[in-house]
Scaffold this motif. Sequence first.
Motif, PDB file in Angstrom:
ATOM      1  N   ASN A 134       0.805  -1.228   0.000  1.00 15.00           N
ATOM      2  CA  ASN A 134       0.000   0.000   0.000  1.00 15.00           C
ATOM      3  C   ASN A 134       0.835   1.274   0.000  1.00 15.00           C
ATOM      4  N   LEU A 135       2.073   1.160  -0.473  1.00 20.53           N
ATOM      5  CA  LEU A 135       2.963   2.310  -0.649  1.00 20.53           C
ATOM      6  C   LEU A 135       3.524   2.254  -2.068  1.00 20.53           C
ATOM      7  N   ILE A 136       3.467   3.357  -2.760  1.00 17.75           N
ATOM      8  CA  ILE A 136       4.124   3.464  -4.052  1.00 17.75           C
ATOM      9  C   ILE A 136       4.987   4.716  -4.004  1.00 17.75           C
ATOM     10  N   GLU A 137       6.287   4.506  -4.229  1.00 21.04           N
ATOM     11  CA  GLU A 137       7.262   5.597  -4.153  1.00 21.04           C
ATOM     12  C   GLU A 137       7.131   6.377  -2.848  1.00 21.04           C
ATOM     13  N   GLY A 138       6.952   5.631  -1.763  1.00 22.48           N
ATOM     14  CA  GLY A 138       6.874   6.235  -0.436  1.00 22.48           C
ATOM     15  C   GLY A 138       5.575   6.944  -0.114  1.00 22.48           C
ATOM     16  N   LYS A 139       4.565   6.812  -0.971  1.00 22.50           N
ATOM     17  CA  LYS A 139       3.285   7.499  -0.741  1.00 22.50           C
ATOM     18  C   LYS A 139       2.177   6.484  -0.472  1.00 22.50           C
ATOM     19  N   SER A 140       1.420   6.734   0.586  1.00 21.35           N
ATOM     20  CA  SER A 140       0.295   5.863   0.936  1.00 21.35           C
ATOM     21  C   SER A 140      -0.710   5.817  -0.207  1.00 21.35           C
ATOM     22  N   GLN A 141      -1.260   4.652  -0.444  1.00 16.20           N
ATOM     23  CA  GLN A 141      -2.254   4.467  -1.497  1.00 16.20           C
ATOM     24  C   GLN A 141      -3.684   4.499  -0.965  1.00 16.20           C
ATOM     25  N   TYR A 142      -3.838   4.722   0.327  1.00 17.88           N
ATOM     26  CA  TYR A 142      -5.181   4.837   0.909  1.00 17.88           C
ATOM     27  C   TYR A 142      -5.808   6.174   0.530  1.00 17.88           C
ATOM     28  N   GLU A 143      -7.148   6.229   0.608  1.00 17.38           N
ATOM     29  CA  GLU A 143      -7.850   7.485   0.359  1.00 17.38           C
ATOM     30  C   GLU A 143      -7.414   8.524   1.386  1.00 17.38           C
ATOM     31  N   SER A 144      -7.762   9.771   1.122  1.00 21.89           N
ATOM     32  CA  SER A 144      -7.459  10.840   2.064  1.00 21.89           C
ATOM     33  C   SER A 144      -8.234  10.620   3.367  1.00 21.89           C
ATOM     34  N   TYR A 145      -7.841  11.346   4.378  1.00 24.91           N
ATOM     35  CA  TYR A 145      -8.536  11.300   5.669  1.00 24.91           C
ATOM     36  C   TYR A 145     -10.012  11.626   5.490  1.00 24.91           C
ATOM     37  N   GLU A 146     -10.314  12.661   4.736  1.00 27.23           N
ATOM     38  CA  GLU A 146     -11.706  13.082   4.535  1.00 27.23           C
ATOM     39  C   GLU A 146     -12.522  12.000   3.844  1.00 27.23           C
ATOM     40  N   GLU A 147     -11.951  11.408   2.785  1.00 21.41           N
ATOM     41  CA  GLU A 147     -12.655  10.340   2.068  1.00 21.41           C
ATOM     42  C   GLU A 147     -12.851   9.115   2.964  1.00 21.41           C
TER      43      GLU A 147
END
Length: 155
Positions: A134-147
Motif C-alpha cells: 500500500n505504498l508506491i514511491e513512499g506514498k500511501s495508497q489509501y484514500e485521504s482522511y476526509e474520504e
Amino acid sequence: MAPQRLLKLTLAHYRNPDCSEEECHRFLTEEYIPKAVEIHQRHSLEIYSYHFTPSPLQNILRSACDRLQNGWTVDDHDLTVDFYFRDIAGLVTVSTDPEFIALQSIEGPFISKKGIVARLGWVETYIADEKPVNLIEGKSQYESYEEASAIQLGL
C-alpha cells in the motif's frame, strides 16, 4: 484503486479476580471463542483475534520501560479482543445479534465487566507477509482522511 481500510473495534478486558490467568485462557479458547467464531462468521467479520497479556509478559515490559525510561505506561489489562469490520453496519449487526448477546452473559466467572477500555478506528496496513504494501514511491495508497472518514462512517 485504493486499498480498503478495515474498521477495528478493540476491547481491553480484565479477568475476574477470582479466576486464574490459566483458567481464563482455557475458558476463552475452549468454550467461548469457538461459539463466538460461528456467530462472527455468520456476519462476515473480516478478522476476530485475541491478544493475551499474562502477568509475566507485563512484568518484562514494565522492567524494560523502567530501564529505558521511555515514559510508556504499561497497559495492565489481561486481554484484548479485536473485531475487524468493513463498515459500521457490520459492527451494529454483530453487536445486536441476540445469540452474541447471550454468549456474553457466560463471561462473568472469567471476565470482569469493570474497567473495559474500548477503541474504534480504521486500520491501514503497510507491511504484510514481511513485504511493504500500500505504498508506491513512499506514498500511501489509501484514500485521504476526509474520504476515509466519509466511507467508514457511511456518510
